[in-house]
Write a protein that holds these residues in place. Structure first.
Motif, short mmCIF file in Angstrom:
data_model
loop_
_atom_site.label_atom_id
_atom_site.label_comp_id
_atom_site.label_asym_id
_atom_site.label_seq_id
_atom_site.Cartn_x
_atom_site.Cartn_y
_atom_site.Cartn_z
N LEU A 146 0.82 -1.21 0.00
CA LEU A 146 0.00 0.00 0.00
C LEU A 146 0.86 1.26 0.00
N PHE A 147 0.35 2.27 -0.67
CA PHE A 147 0.94 3.61 -0.63
C PHE A 147 -0.12 4.53 -0.03
N GLY A 148 0.29 5.33 0.96
CA GLY A 148 -0.72 6.13 1.63
C GLY A 148 -0.18 7.37 2.31
N ALA A 149 -1.05 7.93 3.15
CA ALA A 149 -0.74 9.18 3.84
C ALA A 149 -1.21 9.10 5.29
N ASN A 150 -0.46 9.77 6.16
CA ASN A 150 -0.83 9.94 7.56
C ASN A 150 -1.13 11.41 7.83
N PHE A 151 -2.25 11.67 8.49
CA PHE A 151 -2.63 13.01 8.89
C PHE A 151 -2.57 13.09 10.41
N TYR A 152 -1.63 13.87 10.93
CA TYR A 152 -1.37 13.92 12.37
C TYR A 152 -2.07 15.12 13.01
N PHE A 153 -2.48 14.95 14.26
CA PHE A 153 -3.02 16.06 15.03
C PHE A 153 -2.94 15.72 16.52
N GLY A 154 -2.98 16.77 17.35
CA GLY A 154 -2.96 16.57 18.80
C GLY A 154 -1.56 16.50 19.36
N GLY A 155 -1.46 16.67 20.67
CA GLY A 155 -0.19 16.56 21.36
C GLY A 155 0.37 17.85 21.90
N GLN A 156 -0.34 18.96 21.75
CA GLN A 156 0.20 20.24 22.20
C GLN A 156 0.38 20.28 23.72
N ASN A 157 -0.50 19.61 24.45
CA ASN A 157 -0.35 19.59 25.92
C ASN A 157 0.95 18.91 26.33
N LYS A 158 1.29 17.82 25.65
CA LYS A 158 2.55 17.13 25.96
C LYS A 158 3.75 17.99 25.57
N LYS A 159 3.64 18.71 24.46
CA LYS A 159 4.72 19.60 24.04
C LYS A 159 4.94 20.68 25.09
N GLU A 160 3.87 21.26 25.62
CA GLU A 160 4.00 22.32 26.62
C GLU A 160 4.65 21.79 27.90
N ARG A 161 4.33 20.54 28.26
CA ARG A 161 4.96 19.97 29.46
C ARG A 161 6.46 19.78 29.25
N ILE A 162 6.85 19.41 28.03
CA ILE A 162 8.29 19.27 27.72
C ILE A 162 8.98 20.62 27.81
N LEU A 163 8.36 21.64 27.23
CA LEU A 163 8.97 22.97 27.19
C LEU A 163 9.09 23.60 28.58
N LYS A 164 8.32 23.14 29.53
CA LYS A 164 8.47 23.66 30.89
C LYS A 164 9.82 23.30 31.48
N GLY A 165 10.45 22.27 30.93
CA GLY A 165 11.76 21.86 31.42
C GLY A 165 12.91 22.56 30.74
N VAL A 166 12.62 23.44 29.77
CA VAL A 166 13.69 24.15 29.08
C VAL A 166 14.34 25.14 30.04
N PRO A 167 15.68 25.12 30.20
CA PRO A 167 16.35 26.08 31.08
C PRO A 167 16.03 27.51 30.69
N THR A 168 15.99 28.39 31.69
CA THR A 168 15.64 29.80 31.46
C THR A 168 16.56 30.45 30.45
N ILE A 169 17.86 30.11 30.49
CA ILE A 169 18.83 30.75 29.59
C ILE A 169 18.52 30.45 28.14
N ILE A 170 17.93 29.25 27.86
CA ILE A 170 17.56 28.91 26.49
C ILE A 170 16.35 29.72 26.07
N ASN A 171 15.40 29.92 27.01
CA ASN A 171 14.23 30.72 26.70
C ASN A 171 14.60 32.17 26.43
N SER A 172 15.56 32.69 27.21
CA SER A 172 15.94 34.10 27.06
C SER A 172 16.95 34.32 25.94
N ASN A 173 17.70 33.25 25.57
CA ASN A 173 18.67 33.34 24.48
C ASN A 173 18.47 32.16 23.54
N PRO A 174 17.37 32.16 22.79
CA PRO A 174 17.08 31.00 21.95
C PRO A 174 18.14 30.79 20.89
#
Length: 218
Positions: free
Chosen positions: A185-213
């Motif tokens: 088969l040849f096909g396609a995947n349509f992805y959605f969802g997961g922003q809550n998990k992304k936000e939880r990951i980004l909470k662990g980003v050190p402050t220096i990275i947030n202030s100096n991306p």
């Protein structure tokens, strides 16, 4: 004077180490969030292709096959999915019958944090001819490759092998083994969802990275 130079060199060295550490941290969090930026925890799957049987009659031919399904990622590397498949089984000049299958699979994605990834899957299902005249349980397994071509959209090619717990799939009961068939088969995947998990990951980003991306170079 030498002391000041030495202190200056040490400060430059520590600053360089800190910058390298920040870049490593940024790369780490970029990798972790890539899955949620480019993929997602929910997937709608569409595919078309061909099917071919390994049965009791001679001269099997390739016939049309299609699939629609839904997958949910429990982890970036692992998802569980349910698919509805419509396909035909045919032998030249003597047999052509429509079938459907309802498949439940566990799928392993080798490189969820990259645009290109191989994947493997296996599970069980329920096979039925049109109007449920003939039914049987089955086991299946397969694999393929996927490439993310746009945010939330991936193209893939895959193949699966389906072993049916019946020797009647081709209308003939003969021999000691049950019937089996392939699908490509040849096909396609349509992805959605997961922003809550992304936000939880980004909470662990050190402050220096947030202030100096650190901008990720292509």
């Amino acid at each position: 004077m030498k002391t000041f130079c030495l202190v200056g060199l040490m400060l430059c060295h520590f600053k360089s180490l800190a910058q390298e550490s920040n870049r490593a941290d940024a790369d780490y969090f970029y990798k972790k969030t890539f899955f949620y930026d480019q993929r997602g925890v929910n997937v709608i799957e569409l595919a078309v292709g061909t099917s071919n049987i390994n049965g009791d009659l001679p001269s099997p031919i390739f016939e049309i096959a299609s699939r629609i399904g839904y997958k949910h990622f429990m982890f970036p590397h692992l998802n569980i999915g349910f698919t509805y498949n419509k396909f035909n089984i045919a032998f030249e000049d003597v047999y052509n019958e429509g079938f459907m299958s309802f498949d439940l699979n566990l799928e392993y994605v080798a490189s969820p944090y990259q645009s290109f990834s191989p994947f493997l899957f296996a599970g069980g299902g329920y096979n039925a001819s049109n109007y449920f005249v003939q039914t049987a349980t089955k086991f299946q397994g397969g694999g393929g490759v996927e490439i993310i071509v746009a945010t939330g959209f991936g193209l893939k090619i895959m193949a699966d092998y389906n072993y049916v717990m019946s020797d009647e799939l081709d209308g003939v009961v003969f021999g000691a083994s049950d019937d089996a068939y392939w699908r490509v088969l040849f096909g396609a995947n349509f992805y959605f969802g997961g922003q809550n998990k992304k936000e939880r990951i980004l909470k662990g980003v050190p402050t220096i990275i947030n202030s100096n991306p650190i901008i990720k170079e292509n």
